[in-house]
Design a protein around this motif. Sequence first.
Motif, PDB file in Angstrom:
ATOM      1  N   ARG A 231      68.562  98.460  74.405  1.00 21.65           N
ATOM      2  CA  ARG A 231      67.971  97.122  74.337  1.00 21.65           C
ATOM      3  C   ARG A 231      69.090  96.120  74.123  1.00 21.65           C
ATOM      4  N   GLY A 232      68.819  94.869  74.489  1.00 19.07           N
ATOM      5  CA  GLY A 232      69.871  93.858  74.429  1.00 19.07           C
ATOM      6  C   GLY A 232      69.523  92.723  73.495  1.00 19.07           C
ATOM      7  N   VAL A 233      70.569  92.058  73.005  1.00 23.65           N
ATOM      8  CA  VAL A 233      70.358  90.859  72.198  1.00 23.65           C
ATOM      9  C   VAL A 233      71.441  89.842  72.575  1.00 23.65           C
ATOM     10  N   ILE A 234      71.009  88.582  72.718  1.00 26.78           N
ATOM     11  CA  ILE A 234      71.948  87.509  73.071  1.00 26.78           C
ATOM     12  C   ILE A 234      72.151  86.654  71.831  1.00 26.78           C
ATOM     13  N   LEU A 235      73.425  86.468  71.442  1.00 22.29           N
ATOM     14  CA  LEU A 235      73.733  85.632  70.271  1.00 22.29           C
ATOM     15  C   LEU A 235      74.419  84.347  70.734  1.00 22.29           C
ATOM     16  N   LYS A 236      74.416  83.346  69.837  1.00 21.79           N
ATOM     17  CA  LYS A 236      75.016  82.050  70.159  1.00 21.79           C
ATOM     18  C   LYS A 236      76.536  82.174  70.031  1.00 21.79           C
ATOM     19  N   GLY A 237      77.256  81.979  71.120  1.00 23.05           N
ATOM     20  CA  GLY A 237      78.714  82.068  71.059  1.00 23.05           C
ATOM     21  C   GLY A 237      79.264  82.599  72.362  1.00 23.05           C
ATOM     22  N   SER A 238      80.553  82.954  72.334  1.00 20.27           N
ATOM     23  CA  SER A 238      81.198  83.430  73.560  1.00 20.27           C
ATOM     24  C   SER A 238      81.611  84.904  73.411  1.00 20.27           C
ATOM     25  N   HIS A 239      82.866  85.229  73.733  1.00 18.56           N
ATOM     26  CA  HIS A 239      83.234  86.649  73.921  1.00 18.56           C
ATOM     27  C   HIS A 239      83.466  87.420  72.614  1.00 18.56           C
ATOM     28  N   ILE A 240      84.268  86.841  71.704  1.00 15.30           N
ATOM     29  CA  ILE A 240      84.538  87.591  70.451  1.00 15.30           C
ATOM     30  C   ILE A 240      83.384  87.243  69.502  1.00 15.30           C
ATOM     31  N   ILE A 241      82.255  87.801  69.837  1.00 12.68           N
ATOM     32  CA  ILE A 241      80.985  87.363  69.248  1.00 12.68           C
ATOM     33  C   ILE A 241      80.859  87.782  67.774  1.00 12.68           C
ATOM     34  N   ASN A 242      81.560  88.833  67.358  1.00 11.67           N
ATOM     35  CA  ASN A 242      81.479  89.221  65.933  1.00 11.67           C
ATOM     36  C   ASN A 242      82.196  88.217  65.047  1.00 11.67           C
ATOM     37  N   VAL A 243      83.123  87.427  65.634  1.00 13.76           N
ATOM     38  CA  VAL A 243      83.835  86.396  64.874  1.00 13.76           C
ATOM     39  C   VAL A 243      83.106  85.057  65.022  1.00 13.76           C
ATOM     40  N   GLU A 244      82.574  84.785  66.198  1.00 13.38           N
ATOM     41  CA  GLU A 244      81.921  83.479  66.412  1.00 13.38           C
ATOM     42  C   GLU A 244      80.515  83.427  65.784  1.00 13.38           C
ATOM     43  N   ALA A 245      79.821  84.536  65.749  1.00 15.50           N
ATOM     44  CA  ALA A 245      78.473  84.562  65.138  1.00 15.50           C
ATOM     45  C   ALA A 245      78.421  85.723  64.140  1.00 15.50           C
ATOM     46  N   PRO A 246      79.248  85.694  63.081  1.00 13.97           N
ATOM     47  CA  PRO A 246      79.413  86.891  62.231  1.00 13.97           C
ATOM     48  C   PRO A 246      78.146  87.342  61.513  1.00 13.97           C
ATOM     49  N   GLU A 247      77.371  86.385  60.979  1.00 17.23           N
ATOM     50  CA  GLU A 247      76.196  86.821  60.188  1.00 17.23           C
ATOM     51  C   GLU A 247      75.147  87.451  61.105  1.00 17.23           C
ATOM     52  N   ALA A 248      74.864  86.771  62.219  1.00 12.11           N
ATOM     53  CA  ALA A 248      73.841  87.299  63.138  1.00 12.11           C
ATOM     54  C   ALA A 248      74.294  88.647  63.699  1.00 12.11           C
ATOM     55  N   PHE A 249      75.579  88.763  63.995  1.00 12.71           N
ATOM     56  CA  PHE A 249      76.119  90.004  64.553  1.00 12.71           C
ATOM     57  C   PHE A 249      75.941  91.150  63.552  1.00 12.71           C
ATOM     58  N   THR A 250      76.361  90.893  62.318  1.00 12.32           N
ATOM     59  CA  THR A 250      76.290  91.937  61.285  1.00 12.32           C
ATOM     60  C   THR A 250      74.839  92.382  61.085  1.00 12.32           C
ATOM     61  N   LYS A 251      73.936  91.412  61.040  1.00  9.54           N
ATOM     62  CA  LYS A 251      72.513  91.713  60.809  1.00  9.54           C
ATOM     63  C   LYS A 251      71.959  92.582  61.956  1.00  9.54           C
ATOM     64  N   GLU A 252      72.254  92.213  63.190  1.00  5.46           N
ATOM     65  CA  GLU A 252      71.736  92.985  64.339  1.00  5.46           C
ATOM     66  C   GLU A 252      72.247  94.421  64.299  1.00  5.46           C
ATOM     67  N   VAL A 253      73.539  94.579  64.005  1.00  5.16           N
ATOM     68  CA  VAL A 253      74.116  95.935  64.022  1.00  5.16           C
ATOM     69  C   VAL A 253      73.513  96.768  62.891  1.00  5.16           C
ATOM     70  N   LEU A 254      73.421  96.187  61.696  1.00  9.18           N
ATOM     71  CA  LEU A 254      72.890  96.967  60.564  1.00  9.18           C
ATOM     72  C   LEU A 254      71.421  97.328  60.784  1.00  9.18           C
ATOM     73  N   GLU A 255      70.650  96.392  61.325  1.00 10.41           N
ATOM     74  CA  GLU A 255      69.225  96.701  61.589  1.00 10.41           C
ATOM     75  C   GLU A 255      69.116  97.833  62.600  1.00 10.41           C
ATOM     76  N   PHE A 256      69.964  97.786  63.623  1.00 10.46           N
ATOM     77  CA  PHE A 256      69.909  98.809  64.679  1.00 10.46           C
ATOM     78  C   PHE A 256      70.308 100.187  64.140  1.00 10.46           C
ATOM     79  N   LEU A 257      71.363 100.193  63.302  1.00  8.71           N
ATOM     80  CA  LEU A 257      71.846 101.499  62.808  1.00  8.71           C
ATOM     81  C   LEU A 257      70.898 102.091  61.758  1.00  8.71           C
ATOM     82  N   GLY A 258      70.122 101.206  61.114  1.00  4.58           N
ATOM     83  CA  GLY A 258      69.070 101.668  60.197  1.00  4.58           C
ATOM     84  C   GLY A 258      69.596 102.127  58.848  1.00  4.58           C
TER      85      GLY A 258
END
Length: 258
Positions: A231-258
């Motif tokens: 499944r896919g998720v689009i975040l606000k930002g460009s290529h180095i998305i873990n730096v440009e959208a750090p909170e949203a990125f961290t939340k998506e990854v942690l939710e996915f990994l469970g």
Amino acid sequence: MAFAERDGVKLFYTLDGPESAPVLMLSNSLGTTHKMWEPQLAAFSKKFRVLRYDRRGHGQSSSPPGPYSLDDLGNDALAIMDAAGASKVHWCGLSMGGMTGLWLATNHPDCIVKLVVCSAATFMPPPELWNGRIKTAQDKGIEVLAAPTMQRWFTADFIKGQQDKVAFIREQFLQTTVEGFSGCAAAMRDMDQRETVKTIKAKTLVIVGADDQGTTPAEAGIIVNRVPDARGVILKGSHIINVEAPEAFTKEVLEFLG
Ligand SMILES: O=C(O)CC1=CCC(=O)O1
């Protein structure tokens, strides 16, 4: 901090988090190091044994002469897992790191539990684009590529408003050796995973920045459509998305990994 070794190439890696926790391996982009994951390190290492590394040609790893292939990069990752005592990992990779994760999940499915693929693609034509970047690095040095690269990697607003964060990534880019950059760029040029990713069994999350011009949301859509359980998720930002959208990125990854 430690080194794995494969065919004479020294590969730097570092471990954080509880020794008994499941391993989450993080893989950097072309032109960055393991440090690019600093925005996620505290949160990830509460729940996971976090294994970060420097791809060959980057950071503290060796820079053998290129060209490199995706097979080299995937086998390096396996050597690091072996040295770190991890037979299975959750994988989270950005750009080249994501593409290395697709290769591992295809070719070594037993090693990948869940897969997070960020700012990535299965195929990155045209070859002339990569050959041009390789020639520029070899003729003029890596510095000449830094400004256009930061403009591709971050949105204009982020570059204006978050200069320290852009500088943090730019410094890593400038430390990349010409051999390392050229070798990895050749691996990108020669990559074609369009068909092979259809066999991936791992549950997969695909993350992309809405404004990423290189590995676009359309490319992320191709991965989502071809990897059977993705499944896919689009975040606000460009290529180095873990730096440009750090909170949203961290939340998506942690939710996915469970
Ligand atoms: O450099 C870019 O714009 C895109 C890219 C491809 C592989 C990578 O790590 O970054």
